[in-house]
Design a protein around this motif. Structure first.
Motif, PDB file in Angstrom:
ATOM      1  N   ASN A   1       2.836   2.053  -6.088  1.00 14.98           N
ATOM      2  CA  ASN A   1       1.443   1.963  -5.656  1.00 14.98           C
ATOM      3  C   ASN A   1       0.672   3.233  -6.005  1.00 14.98           C
ATOM      4  O   ASN A   1      -0.481   3.166  -6.426  1.00 14.98           O
ATOM      5  N   ILE A   2       1.315   4.397  -5.841  1.00 10.16           N
ATOM      6  CA  ILE A   2       0.659   5.665  -6.199  1.00 10.16           C
ATOM      7  C   ILE A   2       0.364   5.702  -7.693  1.00 10.16           C
ATOM      8  O   ILE A   2      -0.742   6.064  -8.121  1.00 10.16           O
TER       9      ILE A   2
ATOM     10  N   LEU B   1      -3.411   5.748  -9.398  1.00 12.54           N
ATOM     11  CA  LEU B   1      -3.768   6.798 -10.360  1.00 12.54           C
ATOM     12  C   LEU B   1      -4.219   6.184 -11.679  1.00 12.54           C
ATOM     13  O   LEU B   1      -5.162   6.652 -12.320  1.00 12.54           O
TER      14      LEU B   1
ATOM     15  N   SER C   1      -9.276   0.360  -2.103  1.00  9.22           N
ATOM     16  CA  SER C   1      -8.817   1.681  -2.542  1.00  9.22           C
ATOM     17  C   SER C   1      -9.749   2.320  -3.562  1.00  9.22           C
ATOM     18  O   SER C   1     -10.016   3.518  -3.506  1.00  9.22           O
TER      19      SER C   1
ATOM     20  N   VAL D   1       6.108   4.529  -4.623  1.00 11.76           N
ATOM     21  CA  VAL D   1       5.807   5.239  -5.868  1.00 11.76           C
ATOM     22  C   VAL D   1       4.971   4.368  -6.798  1.00 11.76           C
ATOM     23  O   VAL D   1       4.015   4.829  -7.430  1.00 11.76           O
TER      24      VAL D   1
ATOM     25  N   THR E   1       0.808  -1.233   0.000  1.00 11.94           N
ATOM     26  CA  THR E   1       0.000   0.000   0.000  1.00 11.94           C
ATOM     27  C   THR E   1       0.831   1.268   0.000  1.00 11.94           C
ATOM     28  O   THR E   1       0.289   2.363   0.100  1.00 11.94           O
TER      29      THR E   1
END
Length: 463
Positions: free
Chosen positions: A192-193, A197, A260, A190, A187
């Motif tokens: 995961n972000i 997105l 998420s 970088v 979770t």
């Protein structure tokens, strides 16, 4: 895979057949092509074959949804008869586009690789842009095509950007490998972000394709400007392909990150149900009402994406077919009424129950099904969706919201029935002329709707 090859070949044959002086052979030819494809598709049941280095898989999920989409197209084609009657010089291209667009729709329900999903979406979308602007003498049709193309291109860019970000985070386009990478990713970090997105952008891109709020704004104007028979195709086959593709992607690739993206999808669903039902209430045009109705039904279909269980696939399949049959009948009769009475408003249906009992009966059955009234397919469609969602913890509130907004839908669907049976025939309104072929098709659709409302297991147990 054989279905895709056949549709591509039949589409090319239809293009060349369009050069014939008489166009009368084109409709029977297109119907025959679709019957052949429907039959061949059934032979793929339980085969589970992969193609193109596992980029495309023909499994039972793909076969079932391909059958629904081909059958829906078969039910729509009789309403293109007027193109043949007036010997339209471009009718060959229109039939070819139907067959080519089905290739894209089948790819959308059988992909194993996100690039194949994107190609399928684009094949289907390009045909829809042409259909939207196919009435070259109408400014509304030209406006619909321009709006659809510009906004569709913009959201296609968002979808593609999301796919690229998923690739950047996982290093693959394969949905099974993406699922494995998502589980191992954790979770934080970088990757995961970037991954989240990408998921968000894909949700936005596909939500536009299925006309879910707040990305629905193109739907009423495009549906209104597009020739009615192609509006029926957009609201049934395209929506079925879009929701099935959406479900497969979220279930097979992004299930590990359910916590998420679930709040985002919940917000989209609630907004879609609210805008679709409330927006339909205030419409004076039946065509725009059906556009907002299409938005609301996208919300009900998307509810299954919140519940990946043994009921959800069958719920999407049943709901898609129930919604498609009802919408085809409604748009089909609307096309006849609008062409002969030069209006798409409710007033054009005044007294239809007296002047054309069969057309009024077909519309009544479709409105009852769309409203989810018992003894129609639409009732069990909603029942199966709610049954799938009730298995999911903490989602009972959404079922309550959906039921309340479904009750709002009863108002605008029954408004059509009241107009047909209780309002007097307007002065100068003669009976609507309809061909025997269309009448038979309306009877078949009505019987299917009632039959599935009495014996839903005929379809619900397929998956």
């Amino acid at each position: 895979m054989i279905s895709i090859i056949l549709l591509s070949g039949f589409g090319i044959i239809s293009l060349f057949a369009g050069f014939l002086k008489s166009k009368r052979i084109l409709l029977p030819m297109a119907l025959l092509f679709l019957v052949v494809v429907f039959g061949v598709n059934l032979f793929d049941w339980d085969q589970n074959q992969s193609y193109f280095s596992n980029m495309l898989t023909i499994d039972n999920f793909a076969v079932a949804f391909t059958g629904i989409m081909v059958l829906s197209t078969l039910l729509i084609l009789p309403f293109t008869q007027h193109y043949i009657t007036r010997n339209d010089e471009n009718v060959g291209e229109l039939y070819a586009l139907i067959l080519f667009s089905l290739v894209g729709a089948i790819m959308m329900v059988s992909y194993n690789n996100m690039l194949m999903l994107f190609i399928g979406i684009e094949i289907l979308s390009i045909a829809m842009y042409v259909f939207a602007g196919s009435d070259k003498g109408s400014m509304r049709s030209a406006e619909a095509a321009l709006k659809y193309f510009l906004m569709g291109s913009f959201f296609t860019g968002i979808l593609l950007f999301g796919i690229v970000m998923i690739y950047g985070a996982t290093g693959t386009f394969n949905i099974a490998e993406i699922a494995g990478s998502a589980e191992a990713m954790g979770t934080a970090g970088v990757n995961n972000i970037m991954f989240m997105l990408g998921v968000l952008m894909i949700i936005i891109g596909i939500s536009f394709k299925v006309s879910a709020a707040p990305f629905h704004f193109w739907t009423p104007d495009v549906y209104e400007g597009t020739p009615t028979v192609w509006t029926a195709y957009m609201s049934t086959v395209v929506k079925t392909a879009g929701v099935a593709a959406f479900y497969k992607l979220m279930d097979s690739a992004f299930a590990a990150s359910y916590g998420s993206w679930m709040p985002t999808l919940v917000a989209i669903i609630v907004l879609t149900l609210l805008i679709g039902n409330v927006g339909a209430v205030v419409q004076q045009s039946m065509k725009r009402m059906l556009a907002y109705s299409s938005i609301s039904h996208a919300g009900y279909l998307l509810m299954t994406l919140l519940a990946f269980n043994e009921f959800s696939q069958s719920a999407i399949l049943f709901y898609s077919f129930a919604y498609s049959t009802a919408s085809i009948a409604a748009f089909g009769v609307l096309q006849l009424v609008a062409r002969q009475r030069q209006s798409e408003n409710y007033e054009a249906f005044n007294g239809l129950g007296k002047t054309n009992p069969l057309l009024a009966f077909a519309v009544s059955v479709s409105m009852l099904s769309l409203a989810g009234i018992p003894m129609t397919a639409g009732f069990f469609g909603k029942f199966f969706v709610f049954s799938a969602l009730v298995e999911q913890p903490n989602m009972m509130w959404m079922i309550v919201v959906a039921v309340i907004l479904a009750a709002v839908g009863v108002y605008y669907y029954f408004r059509v029935i009241i107009t047909m049976y209780l309002h007097p025939v307007a002065e100068g309104h003669s009976p609507i002329k309809s061909t025997s072929f269309i009448n038979i098709m309306l009877i078949i659709i009505s019987v299917l709707t009632i039959l599935l409302g009495i014996a839903p297991a005929l379809l619900s147990d397929v998956l």
